[in-house]
Design a protein around this motif. Structure first.
Motif, PDB file in Angstrom:
ATOM      1  N   ARG A   1      26.548 116.463 -47.543  1.00 39.20           N
ATOM      2  CA  ARG A   1      25.357 117.336 -47.472  1.00 39.20           C
ATOM      3  C   ARG A   1      24.285 116.821 -48.414  1.00 39.20           C
ATOM      4  O   ARG A   1      23.106 116.785 -48.078  1.00 39.20           O
ATOM      5  N   GLN A   2      24.734 116.404 -49.617  1.00 39.44           N
ATOM      6  CA  GLN A   2      23.768 115.895 -50.578  1.00 39.44           C
ATOM      7  C   GLN A   2      23.105 114.632 -50.041  1.00 39.44           C
ATOM      8  O   GLN A   2      21.906 114.437 -50.191  1.00 39.44           O
ATOM      9  N   ARG A   3      23.884 113.818 -49.368  1.00 39.58           N
ATOM     10  CA  ARG A   3      23.317 112.602 -48.790  1.00 39.58           C
ATOM     11  C   ARG A   3      22.304 112.938 -47.690  1.00 39.58           C
ATOM     12  O   ARG A   3      21.260 112.302 -47.574  1.00 39.58           O
ATOM     13  N   VAL A   4      22.638 113.952 -46.901  1.00 42.77           N
ATOM     14  CA  VAL A   4      21.707 114.358 -45.847  1.00 42.77           C
ATOM     15  C   VAL A   4      20.393 114.829 -46.467  1.00 42.77           C
ATOM     16  O   VAL A   4      19.301 114.486 -46.004  1.00 42.77           O
ATOM     17  N   VAL A   5      20.512 115.589 -47.548  1.00 40.79           N
ATOM     18  CA  VAL A   5      19.298 116.080 -48.204  1.00 40.79           C
ATOM     19  C   VAL A   5      18.461 114.905 -48.714  1.00 40.79           C
ATOM     20  O   VAL A   5      17.233 114.896 -48.617  1.00 40.79           O
ATOM     21  N   ILE A   6      19.134 113.890 -49.223  1.00 41.17           N
ATOM     22  CA  ILE A   6      18.405 112.704 -49.696  1.00 41.17           C
ATOM     23  C   ILE A   6      17.733 112.001 -48.508  1.00 41.17           C
ATOM     24  O   ILE A   6      16.553 111.639 -48.565  1.00 41.17           O
ATOM     25  N   ALA A   7      18.483 111.843 -47.423  1.00 34.97           N
ATOM     26  CA  ALA A   7      17.912 111.195 -46.239  1.00 34.97           C
ATOM     27  C   ALA A   7      16.676 111.951 -45.762  1.00 34.97           C
ATOM     28  O   ALA A   7      15.666 111.358 -45.377  1.00 34.97           O
TER      29      ALA A   7
ATOM     30  N   GLN B   1      19.371 120.741 -55.290  1.00 39.15           N
ATOM     31  CA  GLN B   1      20.824 120.784 -55.306  1.00 39.15           C
ATOM     32  C   GLN B   1      21.273 121.195 -53.905  1.00 39.15           C
ATOM     33  O   GLN B   1      20.832 122.222 -53.404  1.00 39.15           O
ATOM     34  N   ALA B   2      22.115 120.391 -53.263  1.00 37.58           N
ATOM     35  CA  ALA B   2      22.455 120.681 -51.868  1.00 37.58           C
ATOM     36  C   ALA B   2      23.538 121.735 -51.789  1.00 37.58           C
ATOM     37  O   ALA B   2      24.625 121.502 -51.298  1.00 37.58           O
ATOM     38  N   SER B   3      23.260 122.907 -52.288  1.00 41.35           N
ATOM     39  CA  SER B   3      24.199 123.999 -52.105  1.00 41.35           C
ATOM     40  C   SER B   3      24.079 124.436 -50.643  1.00 41.35           C
ATOM     41  O   SER B   3      23.257 123.926 -49.899  1.00 41.35           O
TER      42      SER B   3
END
Lengths: 328, 313, 474
Positions: free
Chosen positions: A165-171, A104-106
């Protein structure tokens, strides 16, 4: 446990038991769980808080808290036992390169004092022998692929919106082209629309790049939309596991049935009322004898309170642990 | 009956002024459950707090039975506090967890002197616990909050409000922290309360699908504005505003055969920069026109129970 | 309540702190019963043993093995005299010595000595001489002619009144050429050192030494002398639980009364600090707005005053005027330390109050219709309890350190022992000659360390247990 339906198995969990040691005994957080993820398929793992789904993830990544103990069972990745592998080798060769993690991109997933690109650089350079320029190029491409403009790489995490941020975490998870992604409540804190967009992104990435995914969440409706198979956990046990159509179309375990009735579905808002499951999940240190769901189960029979139901195949790719079903 | 008129709440942080409420009017009528839906930052929580005079607006008024609640004093203020209650999202935060469950619930009784003696107080507390489905009530009454699960504690928080016999309750995301399996039970309490006591409820949530089951009317908020409101049936079956449409489409349906829907959410991937004067939604709106960029649309009735602020209609 | 206790008792640090604080509290409370010396800095309470005497138990170490304790015994004559008619026992404590005319009778008292030399040697007895002018009584230890008593003194002889009881005291401390034939016989330059050297020569090492009283009758008739059994006493180099300081005062007494004062001062000062801090912090944090602004500025003002220099200046000023108006210095120090130390506490309480004020449960209380006062006392203050206890516990060591620092520098209290004083005086006096007087330095040093650590642990434990929100890791 041997699953006949597993045709091209990438990750297999066999009778895994992870317990937490406490002052008074053991909390059976994951108790005899077996499941598998096939190549290029998505497994959804669902369950409520305290059902053991997070422990399952931390066990696979070998990052359990110190008082956790794998009592028995194995986790095999491409046939290799990753729980007994040398930890250094595991961290170097498996984590990120083979199995990547999308949390979870907290705010605390990304280090607030480093720029996005520096954090991503570190991930690449730790595992691969690459020039910095090449690595940066890969980073920009990875960000574009998840719909984040490349110039955001120079920003700090707090300058991005939650969805970005969530997208960055996925990348980041996809940087080293892993064969498998484990996502743990990756979309939970996001707004509904952003969540839909992120799910769409993950699904399309998964289909294009053909990686496997284990998608862990408390939200059963999400899983209906992105997974191929579904595992439902309750109180440390796997209660139902099978093909997504089968589980949603013909839920067999009373827990699954009730859970589906507890989920709002706008299509049927006039026909149905939401149903609550009576009672509360059991204390995992002293779980009830027999089936752990028996105290809350409307169909409970005497045998349910005595004997633990066996996890067995019903028909096709559909497994369930319930006396009521097994008897038929 | 409680009514907010043209409420404005601005928060100043260093150099930016955030308009949490930018001219919002809502009304909760007799025996109604009204839903307010919006994403984080839409101002829905601020709306609930302002209606209960927990947040002073810079403009607008809240009328409770015709009286401006910001001007109530003394006995009238106490009566207002007693009859209007709030339920928060996180029960662990909303309850002083040093106190036993009994004292948590008895607090309101003591403040408003509703019980003439200890026995009466005890009876009221126990009744409240039973009303919210915490059986056996004796056992719950003397436990500490951190011995309870989130669902149980949320019931305690509701009991604390219900024991005062409120006529209006603001429920601010009362189930979003809780497990799916216990949510319905909590919502049921609110529904029963409305049916049996005629309590008006403002249900604030980010999850429009839950509202579909319990709300009579729904307000959709976006960045401090109400962009659409109407009866639940009208709004859910024929959403007009592009944002409402996206909001409804984005709700995942627990059925694998409906997959295509979730991935058909219409919204701009690359947001535009907001110019400070147009419709708040145009940066993400796939139907944005020139007029959308120039002036914010006003709420307009498309039927007697359906209003929308969008130039498309 | 039970749960609280159980929670506390499960923490090792808490048990440690309770044991340590309890130990010092018992010391402080029971001080009058533990030691007769309530102010070892007073002259009358010094020289209870030799200066720099090691603790008695330290004689288990080889280098301290032969050090003598304080010795006080009554000597008895050797058995040989019982048969002679000249010396007889008048009663249990008095001897009768009959000396024929022109004769001399020696009475020997053997002294069994088991140690190395003592700090001093002291002999005392009462002598009744015949009522004539013709006699002399001489005192020897070993071969040293220490004292000569006669009715018509010619120095170094010492006068006695004939026919009357004369108390006689010989002390190595008091010898001079005018009262001791031995000292008179020394070269002039050695005479002043005699009182230091004599004990070493009289009792050089373990052994049995003779103390001899020699009765000389120069008259024409048989005369009779009465003499009490001589008392021997000497101050030793091994004393009590914690030895002695440079004045031969009991370090244990100093330590115990130091603990008593330090604990008392720090508890009272901390209570004042918490009191001021709580009022200011609560007002600032809870009322907010202009009140907060003003109080915060006020607090900052006090916070920015450089504490120690001001403390020194203030104490110096007040000390001078204080001696005129007779202000108690301890009270002065207490007030000055308290008034300079509250800002930190006030800031912390203000911060905590601010966060509490913005917590949902406080808003929930407001929504229930609770008044501001009720919220303050029902929800804010109880939730500050952990912080208050922690502050109390952190302030106590702070006050002890500040006070000890002042005393150490000689700016604080000097009239009675405190731990700071002990350390200050000790550092001025220790050298390798006295073995660095470790028994003098370590107790107050370790005392300060242990009590500070113990209070810190105590505070941390209370903070954890009494702050439910912290416990849940939020």
């Amino acid at each position: 446990m041997i699953f006949e339906e597993s045709t091209d198995n990438l990750l297999q969990v066999n009778s895994l038991k992870t317990y937490y040691k406490t002052k008074t005994g053991f909390v059976k957080a994951v108790d005899d769980v077996s499941l598998f993820v096939d190549r290029a398929k998505v497994l959804g793992v669902a369950g409520e808080s305290g059902c053991g789904k997070s422990t399952l993830v931390t066990t696979i990544f070998r990052v359990t808290p110190r008082n956790a103990q794998v009592m028995s069972g194995e986790v095999k990745y491409k046939g290799q036992d990753i729980l007994n592998m040398d930890l250094k080798v595991f961290r170097r060769d498996i984590v990120w390169k083979e199995i990547a993690y999308i949390p979870q991109a907290s705010m605390d997933v990304l280090d607030p004092v480093y720029k996005i690109k520096d954090q991503m650089l570190e991930t690449i350079l730790e595992h691969e022998d690459l020039s910095k320029a090449d690595a940066l190029e890969r980073i920009y491409k990875a960000l574009e692929n998840v719909g984040v403009p490349a110039e955001k790489a120079d920003m700090f995490p707090h300058e991005l919106s939650g969805g970005q941020r969530q997208r960055v975490v996925i990348a980041m998870a996809l940087l080293l082209s892993p064969s498998m992604i484990v996502s743990d409540e990756a979309t939970t804190a996001l707004d509904v629309i952003t969540q839909a967009k992120i799910l769409e992104l993950m699904k399309s990435l998964q289909e294009n790049r053909k990686f496997s995914m284990m998608f862990v969440t408390h939200d059963l409706s999400l899983l209906a939309n992105i997974s191929d198979s579904i595992a439902i956990m309750y109180a440390g046990k796997l209660v139902e596991f099978g093909d997504v159509e089968k589980v949603f179309g013909n839920p067999l375990h009373p827990y699954t049935q009730l859970l589906l009735k507890a989920i709002p579905d706008l299509r049927y808002r006039k026909q149905r009322r939401l149903v609550a499951i009576p009672g509360f999940p059991p204390d995992l240190e002293n779980p009830p004898k027999g089936c752990r769901f028996a105290p809350r189960c409307p169909l409970a029979m005497p045998i349910c309170r005595e004997v633990e139901p066996e996890f067995s195949r019903v028909e096709g790719f559909h497994y369930v642990a319930c006396h009521a079903v097994n008897k038929k | 009956m409680i009514e907010g008129k043209d409420l404005r709440v601005y928060f100043k942080t260093r150099d930016v002024e955030v308009r949490a409420l930018d001219g919002v009017s809502v009304a909760v009528k007799e025996k109604e459950i009204v839903g307010v839906v919006g994403e984080s930052g839409s101002g829905k929580t601020t709306l609930g707090r302002t209606l209960l005079n927990l947040q002073r607006p810079v403009g607008g008024e809240v009328l409770w039975n015709g009286k401006n609640v910001f001007k109530l004093r003394g006995r009238e203020e106490r009566e207002f506090r007693r009859r209007n209650q709030i339920i928060y999202q996180n029960p662990y935060e909303a309850i002083d967890i040093r106190l036993k469950v009994y004292d948590v619930i008895a607090e309101g009784i003591r403040v408003h002197r509703l019980a003439s003696n200890k026995e009466e107080e005890k009876e009221m507390v126990m009744n409240a616990l039973r009303d919210v489905g915490l059986n056996p009530e004796e056992e719950y009454a003397y436990s500490l909050p951190n011995q309870l699960s989130g669902g149980q504690l949320q019931r305690v928080a509701i009991a604390r409000a219900l024991v005062l016999n409120p006529t209006f309750i603001v429920a601010d995301e009362p189930v979003s922290m809780l497990d799916m399996s216990v949510r319905a039970g909590i919502l049921e309490i609110f529904q029963r309360q409305r049916e049996e006591k005629g309590t008006e409820i403002l249900m604030i949530t980010h999850d429009i699908s839950t509202l579909g089951y319990i709300a009579d009317r729904i307000y959709v908020m976006y960045q401090g504005k109400v962009i659409e409101h109407g009866s639940a049936d009208a709004l859910l079956e024929k959403p007009l505003h592009p944002y409402t449409q996206a909001l409804i489409t984005a709700v995942p349906i627990p059925d694998p055969s409906e997959r295509a829907k979730l991935f058909s959410v219409k919204i701009k991937e690359k947001e535009e920069e907001y110019n400070g004067k147009g419709c708040k939604y145009y940066p993400r709106c796939p139907f944005a026109m020139q007029s959308c960029r120039e002036k914010e649309p006003e709420l307009k009735g498309v039927s007697s129970d359906h209003y929308v602020a969008c130039y498309l209609y | 309540m039970n749960k609280l206790l159980r929670d506390l008792m499960s923490r090792k640090t808490f048990i440690f702190s309770v044991v340590v604080i309890g130990f010092f509290a018992v010391l402080a409370v029971a001080a009058p019963f533990l030691t007769p010396y309530n102010n070892p800095y007073r002259v009358g309470q010094q020289f209870v043993a030799a200066p720099y005497a090691v603790p008695a138990w330290a004689t288990v170490f080889p280098q301290y093995k032969n050090l003598p304790p304080d010795v006080r015994i009554t000597l008895t004559p050797s058995l040989a005299y019982e048969s002679s008619g000249e010396v007889s026992q008048l009663n249990s404590s008095t001897l009768k010595v009959t000396v024929p005319p022109g004769d001399t009778v020696n009475v020997t008292f053997p002294l069994r000595w088991n140690w190395s030399s003592p700090y001093d040697v002291r002999l005392s007895f009462t002598l009744v001489t015949p009522n004539t002018q013709y006699f002399q009584v001489n005192l020897f230890v070993r071969d040293f002619y220490l004292m000569s008593l006669s009715p018509l003194p010619i120095p170094p002889e010492v006068t006695v009144v004939p026919g009357k009881p004369n108390p006689v005291i010989f002390s190595t401390e008091l010898v001079n050429p005018g009262n001791s034939p031995y000292v008179a016989s020394l070269p002039v330059q050695d005479q002043s050192l005699a009182s230091l050297e004599l004990p070493k020569m009289l009792l050089p090492k373990p052994g049995t030494y003779n103390v001899t009283l020699s009765f000389v009758n120069t008259g024409k008739t048989t005369e009779m002398f009465l003499v009490t059994l001589p008392g021997y006493s000497s101050l030793g180099y091994a004393y009590g639980r914690l030895g002695t300081d440079d004045n031969g005062a009991s370090v244990f007494s100093e330590f115990v009364y130091g603990a008593r004062f330090d604990l008392y001062l720090s508890l009272v000062a901390s209570a004042i600090i918490i009191g001021i801090g709580l009022i200011i912090g609560l007002l600032a944090g809870y009322v907010g707005g202009f009140t907060d602004l003003t109080l915060n500025a006020f607090t900052d003002f006090f916070l920015l005053i450089p504490g120690l220099p001001l403390l020194i200046v203030l104490i110096s000023i007040f000390d001078i005027t204080g001696t005129i108006v007779n202000v108690n210095k301890a009270v002065l120090i207490l007030l000055i330390i308290s008034l300079l130390s509250w800002p930190g506490t006030a800031k912390i309480i203000r911060g905590q109050t601010l966060t509490l004020r913005n917590r949902t449960f406080v808003e929930a209380a407001r929504a229930l219709g609770e008044s501001r006062m009720r919220i303050l006392f029902k929800h804010i203050v109880p939730n500050l309890m952990g912080i208050l206890f922690a502050q109390l516990a952190y302030d106590v060591p702070g006050v002890i350190l500040a006070e000890s620092g002042l005393d150490f520098l000689g700016l604080g209290i000097t009239e009675f022992p405190t731990w700071g004083n002990m350390l200050g005086y000790a550092t001025n006096n220790v050298s390798f000659v006295n073995g660095f007087a470790w028994w003098w330095v370590l107790p107050p040093g370790l005392g300060i360390v242990f009590i500070s650590v113990a209070f810190y642990y105590f505070g941390t434990a209370m903070l954890d247990v009494l702050s439910p929100y912290k416990l849940r890791g939020e």
